[in-house]
Design a protein around this motif. Structure first.
Motif, PDB file in Angstrom:
ATOM      1  N   GLY A 147       4.017 -12.187   2.171  1.00 31.45           N
ATOM      2  CA  GLY A 147       2.833 -12.806   2.137  1.00 31.45           C
ATOM      3  C   GLY A 147       1.678 -12.019   1.787  1.00 31.45           C
ATOM      4  N   ILE A 148       0.507 -12.650   1.620  1.00 33.49           N
ATOM      5  CA  ILE A 148      -0.573 -12.074   1.038  1.00 33.49           C
ATOM      6  C   ILE A 148      -1.532 -12.464   1.966  1.00 33.49           C
ATOM      7  N   CYS A 149      -2.844 -11.680   2.366  1.00 30.01           N
ATOM      8  CA  CYS A 149      -3.689 -12.183   3.152  1.00 30.01           C
ATOM      9  C   CYS A 149      -5.175 -11.026   2.516  1.00 30.01           C
ATOM     10  N   ILE A 150      -6.010 -11.879   2.043  1.00 34.71           N
ATOM     11  CA  ILE A 150      -7.270 -11.320   1.570  1.00 34.71           C
ATOM     12  C   ILE A 150      -8.234 -11.190   2.736  1.00 34.71           C
ATOM     13  N   CYS A 151      -8.448 -10.040   2.849  1.00 35.61           N
ATOM     14  CA  CYS A 151      -9.404  -9.530   4.058  1.00 35.61           C
ATOM     15  C   CYS A 151     -10.506  -9.138   3.472  1.00 35.61           C
ATOM     16  N   GLY A 152     -11.455 -10.431   3.232  1.00 35.69           N
ATOM     17  CA  GLY A 152     -12.748 -10.395   2.843  1.00 35.69           C
ATOM     18  C   GLY A 152     -12.957  -9.567   1.734  1.00 35.69           C
ATOM     19  N   ASP A 153     -14.051  -8.645   1.788  1.00 37.52           N
ATOM     20  CA  ASP A 153     -14.167  -7.648   0.666  1.00 37.52           C
ATOM     21  C   ASP A 153     -13.561  -6.129   1.016  1.00 37.52           C
ATOM     22  N   VAL A 154     -12.793  -6.077   2.077  1.00 39.23           N
ATOM     23  CA  VAL A 154     -12.399  -4.969   2.554  1.00 39.23           C
ATOM     24  C   VAL A 154     -10.964  -4.425   1.904  1.00 39.23           C
ATOM     25  N   GLY A 155     -10.157  -5.319   2.023  1.00 38.39           N
ATOM     26  CA  GLY A 155      -8.929  -4.840   1.238  1.00 38.39           C
ATOM     27  C   GLY A 155      -7.871  -6.197   1.203  1.00 38.39           C
ATOM     28  N   VAL A 156      -6.545  -5.724   1.026  1.00 43.18           N
ATOM     29  CA  VAL A 156      -5.772  -6.877   0.977  1.00 43.18           C
ATOM     30  C   VAL A 156      -4.552  -6.655   1.817  1.00 43.18           C
ATOM     31  N   ALA A 157      -4.019  -7.440   2.489  1.00 39.59           N
ATOM     32  CA  ALA A 157      -2.702  -7.198   3.514  1.00 39.59           C
ATOM     33  C   ALA A 157      -1.258  -7.764   2.812  1.00 39.59           C
ATOM     34  N   THR A 158      -0.549  -7.052   3.068  1.00 38.32           N
ATOM     35  CA  THR A 158       0.995  -7.829   2.496  1.00 38.32           C
ATOM     36  C   THR A 158       1.931  -7.639   3.779  1.00 38.32           C
ATOM     37  N   SER A 159       2.812  -8.809   3.824  1.00 37.94           N
ATOM     38  CA  SER A 159       3.814  -8.703   4.725  1.00 37.94           C
ATOM     39  C   SER A 159       5.260  -8.687   4.170  1.00 37.94           C
ATOM     40  N   SER A 160       5.952  -8.358   4.809  1.00 39.93           N
ATOM     41  CA  SER A 160       7.356  -8.145   4.097  1.00 39.93           C
ATOM     42  C   SER A 160       8.500  -8.505   4.956  1.00 39.93           C
ATOM     43  N   ARG A 161       9.645  -8.646   4.407  1.00 41.28           N
ATOM     44  CA  ARG A 161      10.902  -8.832   4.972  1.00 41.28           C
ATOM     45  C   ARG A 161      11.406  -7.366   5.767  1.00 41.28           C
ATOM     46  N   ASP A 162      10.675  -6.445   5.205  1.00 40.21           N
ATOM     47  CA  ASP A 162      11.003  -4.930   5.833  1.00 40.21           C
ATOM     48  C   ASP A 162      10.527  -4.697   7.179  1.00 40.21           C
ATOM     49  N   LYS A 163       9.787  -5.732   7.824  1.00 36.02           N
ATOM     50  CA  LYS A 163       9.332  -5.896   9.301  1.00 36.02           C
ATOM     51  C   LYS A 163       7.790  -5.301   9.406  1.00 36.02           C
ATOM     52  N   THR A 164       7.289  -4.779   8.321  1.00 30.87           N
ATOM     53  CA  THR A 164       5.779  -4.286   8.165  1.00 30.87           C
ATOM     54  C   THR A 164       4.763  -5.121   7.905  1.00 30.87           C
ATOM     55  N   VAL A 165       3.759  -4.823   7.992  1.00 26.73           N
ATOM     56  CA  VAL A 165       2.510  -5.336   7.582  1.00 26.73           C
ATOM     57  C   VAL A 165       1.783  -4.009   6.973  1.00 26.73           C
ATOM     58  N   ARG A 166       1.415  -4.130   5.605  1.00 24.55           N
ATOM     59  CA  ARG A 166       0.700  -3.065   4.780  1.00 24.55           C
ATOM     60  C   ARG A 166      -0.706  -3.312   4.496  1.00 24.55           C
ATOM     61  N   PHE A 167      -1.700  -2.506   4.648  1.00 31.97           N
ATOM     62  CA  PHE A 167      -2.966  -2.807   4.270  1.00 31.97           C
ATOM     63  C   PHE A 167      -3.719  -1.966   3.164  1.00 31.97           C
ATOM     64  N   TRP A 168      -4.046  -2.421   1.999  1.00 32.06           N
ATOM     65  CA  TRP A 168      -4.429  -1.776   0.965  1.00 32.06           C
ATOM     66  C   TRP A 168      -5.934  -2.061   0.685  1.00 32.06           C
ATOM     67  N   THR A 169      -6.518  -0.803   0.189  1.00 28.56           N
ATOM     68  CA  THR A 169      -7.831  -0.964   0.069  1.00 28.56           C
ATOM     69  C   THR A 169      -8.058  -0.283  -1.675  1.00 28.56           C
ATOM     70  N   GLN A 170      -9.074  -0.648  -2.159  1.00 26.73           N
ATOM     71  CA  GLN A 170      -9.220  -0.132  -3.391  1.00 26.73           C
ATOM     72  C   GLN A 170      -9.417   1.223  -3.786  1.00 26.73           C
ATOM     73  N   HIS A 171      -8.964   1.749  -4.656  1.00 27.23           N
ATOM     74  CA  HIS A 171      -9.066   3.309  -4.960  1.00 27.23           C
ATOM     75  C   HIS A 171     -10.501   3.501  -4.884  1.00 27.23           C
ATOM     76  N   PRO A 172     -11.076   4.615  -4.492  1.00 21.94           N
ATOM     77  CA  PRO A 172     -12.305   5.044  -4.439  1.00 21.94           C
ATOM     78  C   PRO A 172     -12.926   5.114  -5.833  1.00 21.94           C
ATOM     79  N   GLU A 173     -12.272   5.671  -6.785  1.00 25.97           N
ATOM     80  CA  GLU A 173     -12.642   6.067  -7.981  1.00 25.97           C
ATOM     81  C   GLU A 173     -12.090   5.116  -9.194  1.00 25.97           C
ATOM     82  N   LYS A 174     -10.783   4.752  -8.961  1.00 26.29           N
ATOM     83  CA  LYS A 174     -10.176   3.938  -9.833  1.00 26.29           C
ATOM     84  C   LYS A 174     -10.188   2.415  -9.404  1.00 26.29           C
ATOM     85  N   LYS A 175     -11.342   1.668  -9.753  1.00 29.16           N
ATOM     86  CA  LYS A 175     -11.508   0.172  -8.862  1.00 29.16           C
ATOM     87  C   LYS A 175     -10.295  -0.694  -9.119  1.00 29.16           C
TER      88      LYS A 175
END
Length: 754
Positions: free
Chosen positions: A19-47
């Motif tokens: 699954g993909i969840c767009i978290c406004g302009d904060v970041g992106v969340a991904t869900s997985s068969r590996d039982k986790t949710v992971r939250f990703w944010t833009q790299h501070p320099e490499k946008k």
């Protein structure tokens, strides 16, 4: 329009990204068969790049749907709500990365999530229901469809929609269905808002549809070649869809303007506000795609991705009915042939090329490139890189795919049959029919078998053609090695001396406490327990021995009055008591009197804080209730609560408890199939899949869970639900097991998915 190009790859998950969840302009969340949710944010320099910010661990099985809760007083950095196959809805505090709320109530996989304007969480599930949660409590529950609910959508304007395995979409106001949208030919898997127009639906029928909010179909998009799992729309009017066919398709005004190939099926695809698309792929990687050349990935990264696609495509390509990757490379031509005219097919680039051995010149002569033909068995002379006199198309029947059976006239048909049956994972009992099929279709009806032959499997003589068998040139209907399960599994052995010793020990402890002395056993009670044990030990006299009302009343009195930490030996006593015909009858008589002491005992045994010995003994006791049909109705009525309660106790399970739980589910699968109870079957299936997907489970527990899954798919009413839950991956993993039983039942289940 500009074409989408790879921008970034989000590596971190250890299994399918679901699954993909767009978290406004904060970041992106991904869900997985590996039982986790992971939250990703833009790299501070490499946008254009994303970095892993948090890994959210709390689900006990694969995670699917998610929804974003914007920043609030309670959650200054926002929150994520996730749903999983473990039936739970979890609320995550993004600031801490911890679970801020756990919502339990669904009895099967959570499939969809939405947040209402007032902050209520709405969840859909395979259990056919919608639930509205407020402050962690379910304030509304209703059956939205008669079969699994696959998705839920809440529009900003207030409308609530659901999509289901019944192929319909429903519009809701509160718990009232205002309208049913019909038009799809299969499961409605995903719903999304189409700004200014209505809603979009993605279906297993391979199409995407656009609907007005009134239910009028406005547009149908056809282009995918397999199940469509996701759909999303952007304010620009673009639509993105993801499919089992490994592609994300971009649509404009109903026309597919771009198809983006992936190295696996696409579970989800979502637009970012800037028009970029984020995809969730079964290869465990989430990817970001953009039309802005300032955010394109490096040439090196794109070349590496292109190479992955090329290798994946090559691994699936076939020529002339041959799987290209299975063909030997050109180095095979360095090895001399065995006979003049021997044919060899090798892989040259993306092609299969045939060579013939020239024994006079001691070289391989090139015949030409192998191309796909009409697939006629009479003409299909090549199989797995070798040439045969015949390559028969064998129809197993029952919707199974056509199998290839290669044969040379010089071969022993019995040896060919044995080898083929083992290769195709088919029962060796088919051997005689396969031999006759070979002889009839190769024109060898006058074949005389070796009279000295002895079948290594049966010890009998070789089968003689001409005896009755199938006359339509087809192998017989498929059978399975381990499914369906018939009858019940029980825990029939007990250390009665140890049980009595522990009960006596606990009674002495109670007697030494002035406040609990009245709970201890009298001499009469102890004598009665010893007498009951004597009856239970003599199993060969169960048809004549008797148990009395006073016997069951004593056990139930102890179970009700003793402290919970002391009840486990008495529960174990009850486990054996119900295996006696009188024991089950006496227990039912007590329940029917309006005093469900059995359920009271169950709830006490699984109460928090969980006491592991109680859980193990009550698991085995409930499993043994299946032995007598007089208790089956009670088991059916209490199915949902029993499975839910045990599922909640799983963190405290010992190895033996895991096995007992899998056995309980297996028995429940048999009972639910007999009673044609689809809702219970769906819950049992979900629980069994959770065990089957858990790599930490021991072989016996996993085997019993897989047998339950296969039995429910074969004889139950939930095969389509199992396919929706990606049972194919479960079967594939099981087939690869080093444990032969697990591998075989995995093969059984895989056959059911075809």
């Amino acid at each position: 329009m500009a074409a989408y190009h790879l921008s970034a790859q989000l590596h971190g998950h250890e299994d399918d990204v679901r699954g993909i969840c767009i978290c406004g302009d904060v970041g992106v969340a991904t869900s997985s068969r590996d039982k986790t949710v992971r939250f990703w944010t833009q790299h501070p320099e490499k946008k254009r790049e994303y970095v892993l910010s948090k890994t959210l661990v709390g689900h006990s099985s694969f995670v699917g749907p998610m929804v974003w809760a914007p920043p609030s007083d309670r959650f200054p950095e926002g929150a994520i709500v996730s749903g999983g196959m473990d039936t739970q809805v979890l609320l995550w505090n993004l600031h801490t990365g911890e679970v801020a709320g756990t919502m339990k109530g669904h009895t099967s996989q959570v499939t969809g999530l939405a947040i209402d304007d007032n902050g209520d969480i709405i969840s859909s599930s395979m259990d056919c229901t919608l639930r509205r949660w407020r402050d962690g409590n379910a304030i509304e529950v209703w059956e939205a469809h008669k079969v699994a609910v696959q998705t839920v959508l809440k529009l900003p304007s207030g409308e609530l929609f659901t999509g289901s395995s019944d192929s319909t979409i429903k519009l809701w106001k509160g718990r009232t269905c205002l309208h049913t949208f019909s038009g799809h030919a299969d499961t409605v898997r995903c719903l999304a808002q189409m700004p200014g127009m209505g809603i979009l639906s993605a279906s297993h029928d391979g199409t995407i549809k656009l609907w007005a909010l009134t239910g009028q179909p406005l547009l149908e998009m056809i282009g995918h070649t397999s199940l469509v799992y996701s759909v999303d729309a952007h304010s620009s009017g673009l639509i993105a869809s993801g499919s089992e066919d490994r592609s994300v398709k971009i649509w404009k005004d109903g026309i597919c303007v771009q198809s983006i190939e992936h190295p696996g099926c696409i579970w989800d695809a979502k637009f970012l506000d800037n028009g970029d698309v984020v995809t969730a792929c079964s290869d465990g990687v989430a990817r970001v795609w953009t039309t802005d050349n300032n955010r394109f990935c490096s040439d090196e990264e794109f070349a590496a991705y292109t190479d992955i696609i090329s290798q994946y495509t090559l691994s699936r390509k076939s020529v002339g009915g041959l799987k290209l990757m299975d063909l030997p490379g050109v180095e095979a031509l360095q090895v001399q042939g065995n006979t003049d005219g021997q044919t060899l097919i090798v892989r040259e680039g993306d092609n299969g090329v045939a060579y013939s051995w020239n024994s006079k010149e001691l070289q391989w002569d090139k015949i030409g490139e192998v191309v796909d033909g009409p697939g006629d068995a009479a003409q299909g002379q090549v199989h797995d890189g070798a040439r045969y006199d015949f390559v028969f198309n064998v129809d197993i029947g029952d919707g199974e795919p056509i199998r290839k059976l290669p044969y040379n006239r010089s071969d022993d048909p019995y040896a060919v049959a044995d080898k083929w049956l083992l290769k195709e994972n088919l029962p060796l009992t088919y051997r005689q029919q396969v031999v006759e099929f070979i002889l009839q279709n190769s024109g060898q009806n006058n074949f005389v078998p070796d009279p000295s032959f002895r079948d290594p499997y049966t010890g009998g003589n070789a089968y003689v053609p001409g005896q009755p068998s199938s006359s339509n040139g087809s192998a017989p209907k498929q059978t399975f090695k381990h499914i369906p399960k018939n009858g019940m599994l029980l825990f029939e052995t007990a250390q009665f001396d140890g049980i009595l010793k522990k009960i006596t020990e606990f009674s002495a402890t109670l007697e030494s406490d002035p406040e609990q002395k009245h709970l201890s056993l009298s001499e009469t009670d102890s004598s009665r327990l010893a007498a009951i044990v004597k009856v239970l030990k003599n199993t060969s006299f169960y048809h004549t021995s008797k148990l009395a009302d006073a016997d069951i009343m004593l056990l139930l009195k102890i179970l009700k009055s003793w402290p919970s930490q002391m009840m486990f030996p008495v529960v174990d006593f009850l486990r054996m008591f119900v295996l006696h015909p009188d024991g089950a009858t006496l227990l039912l008589k007590t329940i029917e009197s309006g005093n469900d002491v059995l359920m009271d005992t169950f709830r006490k045994a699984v109460a928090i804080p969980v006491h592991s010995p109680n859980v193990l003994t009550i698991l085995k006791a409930v499993t043994n209730l299946f032995d007598n049909s007089c208790l089956h109705q009670w088991l059916k009525i209490r199915c949902a609560e029993i499975i839910d309660s045990f599922s909640s106790c799983k963190p405290s399970f010992s190895k033996n408890a895991h096995l007992a739980y899998a056995t309980l589910l297996l028995n429940y699968s048999v009972l639910s199939i007999e009673s044609k109870d689809e809702q219970s079957q769906a819950q049992i299936l979900s629980a069994a899949l959770e065990i089957a997907e858990d790599d930490a489970q021991d072989a016996d527990s996993k085997y019993r869970a897989l047998v339950a899954i296969g039995s429910l798919m074969l004889n139950g009413l939930v095969k389509s639900i199992a396919l929706d839950l990606d049972v194919k991956s479960v079967a594939s993993s099981a087939k690869a097991s080093m444990d032969s039983k697990i591998a075989e039942v995995g093969a059984d289940i895989e056959l059911l998915t075809r």
